[in-house]
Write an enzyme that holds these catalytic residues in place. Structure first.
Site, mmCIF file in Angstrom:
data_model
loop_
_atom_site.group_PDB
_atom_site.id
_atom_site.type_symbol
_atom_site.label_atom_id
_atom_site.label_comp_id
_atom_site.label_asym_id
_atom_site.label_seq_id
_atom_site.Cartn_x
_atom_site.Cartn_y
_atom_site.Cartn_z
ATOM 1 N N TRP A 13 33.663 35.997 36.215
ATOM 2 C CA TRP A 13 32.159 36.281 36.423
ATOM 3 C C TRP A 13 31.332 36.472 35.106
ATOM 4 O O TRP A 13 29.683 36.779 36.198
ATOM 5 C CB TRP A 13 32.309 37.181 37.593
ATOM 6 N N LYS A 14 30.877 37.830 34.098
ATOM 7 C CA LYS A 14 30.059 37.563 33.325
ATOM 8 C C LYS A 14 29.068 38.242 34.051
ATOM 9 O O LYS A 14 30.112 39.610 35.089
ATOM 10 C CB LYS A 14 29.336 36.646 32.677
ATOM 11 N N GLY A 176 30.879 27.816 28.195
ATOM 12 C CA GLY A 176 29.660 27.468 28.734
ATOM 13 C C GLY A 176 29.133 26.463 28.124
ATOM 14 O O GLY A 176 27.351 26.353 28.346
ATOM 15 N N GLY A 235 34.946 31.215 33.180
ATOM 16 C CA GLY A 235 33.539 31.435 33.258
ATOM 17 C C GLY A 235 32.983 30.807 34.397
ATOM 18 O O GLY A 235 32.933 30.762 35.719
ATOM 19 N N GLY A 236 32.177 30.130 34.324
ATOM 20 C CA GLY A 236 30.750 29.254 34.916
ATOM 21 C C GLY A 236 31.701 29.072 36.335
ATOM 22 O O GLY A 236 30.559 29.198 37.297
HETATM 23 C C1 PEP Z 1 34.399 32.296 29.349
HETATM 24 O O1 PEP Z 1 33.841 32.927 28.909
HETATM 25 O O2 PEP Z 1 35.254 32.856 28.347
HETATM 26 C C2 PEP Z 1 34.051 30.660 29.525
HETATM 27 C C3 PEP Z 1 35.454 29.870 28.927
HETATM 28 O O3 PEP Z 1 33.935 30.832 30.240
HETATM 29 P P1 PEP Z 1 33.090 29.188 30.858
HETATM 30 O O4 PEP Z 1 34.423 28.739 31.197
HETATM 31 O O5 PEP Z 1 31.882 29.224 31.185
HETATM 32 O O6 PEP Z 1 32.834 28.357 29.430
#
Ligand code: PEP
Length: 251
Positions: A13-14, A176, A235-236
């Site tokens: 979730w960062k 991202g 991530g997102g």
């Molecule tokens: C991450 O931050 O580990 C990632 C894979 O982000 P995203 O899926 O948004 O590219």
């Protein structure tokens, strides 16, 4: 033949989430995980450290796993603002991400620091997810496999086993950005990672290798089907329950 490496779908979730919305998101995922009753895959969310305890409470008894996004190498001491692996464990975490490219870039984390954090995770009884990945410049210079090798050799602690290590391959340029490598490129990177691990881990064939970088519901099935991919670090797309669950279903 039964699959020996149980896929892991992990959400990072960062630095996103305030209590009410984060608990609602976790409950949405946890309810679906409980209903699915999956025994053939694992689903993990890694909220900000402030929310690990609350999300662990929301996930209890559902099968949804909870992890941290980083930890300090030391168990305690004069390290203002840092979080020990033991604290994550105490808050209800079972996993921790270490060496995410954002930490390598934003906080100057070296392979040696990442390795010490993975060892701290073991000390606290957490399963570390060690992240590695090349930048765009490194890829364009044809250095991808060499970079992955160097990062693995520097970041994976001695004595790692399939039960105590997860590796996430995350091309920095795919995080991202909406861009992803082709499935043959993912498969080539993962095959190389597996080969390098053979020299570092006794049971390298059992180590789970996650792909991360712009995974979403619509591309998950294809990326997860690439050779040697045993799950995803998301991530997102992990910030929306439906999108994240679509990825978990594709595993
Ligand atoms: C991450 O931050 O580990 C990632 C894979 O982000 P995203 O899926 O948004 O590219």
């Amino acid at each position: 033949m039964a699959r020996t490496r149980r896929p892991l779908i992990a959400g990072n979730w960062k630095m996103n989430g305030l209590k009410a919305d984060a608990i609602a998101l976790a409950k949405g995922v946890a309810d679906a995980v409980k209903q699915a009753g999956w025994t053939d895959r694992e689903v993990l969310v890694c909220p900000p450290a402030t929310l690990v305890s609350a999300i662990a409470d929301a996930a209890r008894g559902t099968g949804l796993l909870v992890g941290g996004q980083d930890c300090h190498a030391k168990p305690s001491g004069a390290h203002t603002g840092e979080i020990a692996a033991e604290m994550l464990r105490d808050a209800g975490a079972s996993h921790v991400i270490v060496g995410h490219s954002e930490r390598r870039t934003d906080c100057g984390e070296t392979d040696a620091i990442v390795r010490a954090k993975a060892e701290a995770a073991w000390r606290a009884g957490l399963l570390p997810i060690v992240c590695i990945g090349e930048t765009l410049a490194e890829r364009e210079a044809g250095k991808t496999l060499a970079v992955l090798e160097t990062q693995l050799e520097g970041s994976v602690p001695a004595g790692a086993t399939a039960a105590t290590l997860v590796v996430a391959y995350e091309p920095v340029w795919a995080i991202g950005t909406g861009k992803t490598p082709t499935t043959p490129e993912v498969a080539a990177a993962h095959a190389h990672i597996r080969k390098v691990l053979t020299g570092l881990v006794a049971d390298a064939a059992g180590v789970r290798l996650l792909y991360g970088g712009s995974v979403k519901g619509s591309n998950a099935a294809e990326l997860l089907a690439a050779g040697d991919v045993d799950g995803a670090l998301v991530g997102g797309a992990s910030l929306k329950a439906d999108e994240f669950l679509a990825i978990a279903k594709a595993a």
